[in-house]
Design an enzyme around this catalytic site. Structure first.
Site, PDB file in Angstrom:
ATOM      1  N   GLY A  91       0.879  -1.170   0.000  1.00 44.63           N
ATOM      2  CA  GLY A  91       0.000   0.000   0.000  1.00 44.63           C
ATOM      3  C   GLY A  91       0.907   1.207   0.000  1.00 44.63           C
ATOM      4  O   GLY A  91       1.749   1.348  -0.869  1.00 44.63           O
ATOM      5  N   SER A 124       5.936  -5.546  -1.006  1.00 47.30           N
ATOM      6  CA  SER A 124       5.944  -4.133  -1.423  1.00 47.30           C
ATOM      7  C   SER A 124       6.250  -3.212  -0.235  1.00 47.30           C
ATOM      8  O   SER A 124       7.352  -3.266   0.304  1.00 47.30           O
ATOM      9  CB  SER A 124       4.617  -3.807  -2.099  1.00 47.30           C
ATOM     10  OG  SER A 124       4.669  -2.585  -2.775  1.00 47.30           O
ATOM     11  N   ALA A 125       5.304  -2.415   0.245  1.00 49.93           N
ATOM     12  CA  ALA A 125       5.552  -1.556   1.405  1.00 49.93           C
ATOM     13  C   ALA A 125       5.966  -2.382   2.624  1.00 49.93           C
ATOM     14  O   ALA A 125       6.796  -1.954   3.432  1.00 49.93           O
ATOM     15  CB  ALA A 125       4.305  -0.724   1.735  1.00 49.93           C
ATOM     16  N   HIS A 161       9.111  -3.674  -6.694  1.00 54.91           N
ATOM     17  CA  HIS A 161       8.544  -3.328  -8.018  1.00 54.91           C
ATOM     18  C   HIS A 161       9.644  -2.763  -8.928  1.00 54.91           C
ATOM     19  O   HIS A 161       9.386  -1.894  -9.749  1.00 54.91           O
ATOM     20  CB  HIS A 161       7.436  -2.271  -7.901  1.00 54.91           C
ATOM     21  CG  HIS A 161       6.257  -2.666  -7.073  1.00 54.91           C
ATOM     22  ND1 HIS A 161       5.292  -3.537  -7.511  1.00 54.91           N
ATOM     23  CD2 HIS A 161       5.880  -2.295  -5.820  1.00 54.91           C
ATOM     24  CE1 HIS A 161       4.364  -3.688  -6.565  1.00 54.91           C
ATOM     25  NE2 HIS A 161       4.710  -2.948  -5.530  1.00 54.91           N
ATOM     26  N   GLU A 196       9.207  -7.650  -9.944  1.00 52.88           N
ATOM     27  CA  GLU A 196       7.925  -8.096  -9.364  1.00 52.88           C
ATOM     28  C   GLU A 196       7.792  -9.608  -9.240  1.00 52.88           C
ATOM     29  O   GLU A 196       7.020 -10.081  -8.416  1.00 52.88           O
ATOM     30  CB  GLU A 196       6.758  -7.502 -10.168  1.00 52.88           C
ATOM     31  CG  GLU A 196       6.622  -6.005  -9.915  1.00 52.88           C
ATOM     32  CD  GLU A 196       5.391  -5.377 -10.550  1.00 52.88           C
ATOM     33  OE1 GLU A 196       4.869  -5.946 -11.525  1.00 52.88           O
ATOM     34  OE2 GLU A 196       4.973  -4.310 -10.052  1.00 52.88           O
TER      35      GLU A 196
HETATM   36 CA   LIG Z   1       2.700   1.380  -2.920  1.00 58.82          CA
END
Ligand SMILES: [Ca+2]
Ligand SMILES: [Ca+2]
Lengths: 239, 239
Positions: A91, A124-125, A161, A196
């Site tokens: 997020g 990700s985060a 990413h 990814e």
């Molecule tokens: Ca993000």
């Protein structure tokens, strides 16, 4: 030796796969090795915590894992101590780290993962906050955290990413490589560019690149090097 | 009525033009209206301040303007008070804002521009810091400033180098629009997406979009609207 038992995903979604589907084998390897039946989900990088937890539940429940949301626990520190494994979702990295500081969860998570071997999965985060700082997130800084220093479960930075920006563009904003090189120029520290389709698995003092593509390491001296899947990246833990 | 006399560039470079060349008419309009002969350059978003100042000098000197670097001034507050105009260049927004705070220049610049009409030109990071906060920069957060609140020469946010991300990509990282919408969702404040060919000119309480393309306004309520060149955007100043 550290008790680390960590899986860091570049992304929770990969083109052509359902949510977390590309990571199923790696997730199950980790969960089965620790007999994990219930995963405690940390939804703070997202906006709607209930909905986000439901998304994760819809992915993991069919594989046999129950999912609970940390936001629903009254005593969050206790919930972490009781957890079989935690999954910190993606997020916004700034929102996530600010919330972890606000709830006084940075030190407890760090201690549980490094010293008691609590299995940690990030995407990700959730991968950004697992590293030494969030200086190499791609996210827009929509929230101001009290520090950019993060959980420091590993002593280097990751850019999730990761992708090479199209060199043929007429756009003059920085490319991804230029952004990462800017960080390296200021901090003289390495950044792992994780595409990814890739994962970083950390067991104790051993780090292994998993997934189907190479990862690009931006080294402290300004050089860069690609590492193939299955590469031993344990040297990054020795800093 | 504010004494503002401001020109905000999305980018110092536009494809097919030399450094600042695409902005020459707008820069000269502003400088000539105030009989500016010498521009005080603020190089702190860049890494090599001397070299960066030389780049700006190479662009402006042939047009008849002398360029001095603020980093060479011993008494920087005095240099700002003596300046005919300032140009805050691009680079890294976080590094720039942190340096302005470290040197105690945020309040002096703000006062000179808002109350004494000091002409302010910003590009990219220099445009980000001119707005109410740097929450909508595209830059990597390589430095931790004491606040994301910025010069607030205008009461809204700008996203420089704005572009629509290719919707056909397989990449799962957020698109530019998604990033900006994330800011709007948290802050309920408007963001002006300024494409690289565009400028925002602010004179007192009047704001005008200049340049060759439309700008995309992300409104506080979540909607978005395109504005054509020459559009009057003064309503954004009334907040
Ligand atoms: Ca993000
Ligand atoms: Ca920049």
């Amino acid at each position: 030796m550290s008790a680390r038992n960590i899986l860091l995903l570049s992304s929770s979604r990969l083109h052509g796969y359902g949510y977390l589907e590309h990571a199923r084998a790696q997730l199950e390897d980790l969960f089965k090795s620790k007999n994990v039946k219930t995963v405690l989900f940390v939804p703070y990088a997202g906006r709607n915590h209930d909905k986000y937890t439901e998304t994760v539940r819809s992915a993991l429940q069919p594989w046999g894992y129950a999912v609970e949301g940390l936001h629903n626990k009254v005593d969050k520190a206790q919930a972490l101590r009781d957890a079989q494994a935690i999954f910190v979702g993606g997020g916004n990295t700034f929102v996530l780290l600010r919330t972890l500081y606000e709830l006084n969860l940075v030190e407890p998570i760090r201690e549980l993962v490094l010293e008691r071997g609590l299995p940690y999965v990030g995407s990700s985060a959730g991968t950004n906050v697992a590293t030494r700082s969030i200086h190499t997130t791609n996210d827009m800084p929509v929230a101001y955290p009290p520090s950019f220093e993060a959980l420091a479960l590993v002593p280097f930075n990751i850019n999730p990413h990761y992708l090479e920006t199209d060199a043929n563009t007429n756009h003059k904003g920085e490319t991804r490589d230029e952004r990462i090189e800017e960080f390296v120029a200021y901090h003289k520290r390495p950044v792992l560019g994780l595409r990814e389709s890739n994962f970083l698995r950390i067991q104790g003092d051993r780090a292994t690149l998993l997934g189907t593509r190479a990862a690009k390491l931006f080294k402290a001296d300004g050089a860069a090097e690609e590492y193939a899947p299955q590469a031993d990246l344990s040297f990054l833990l020795q800093q």
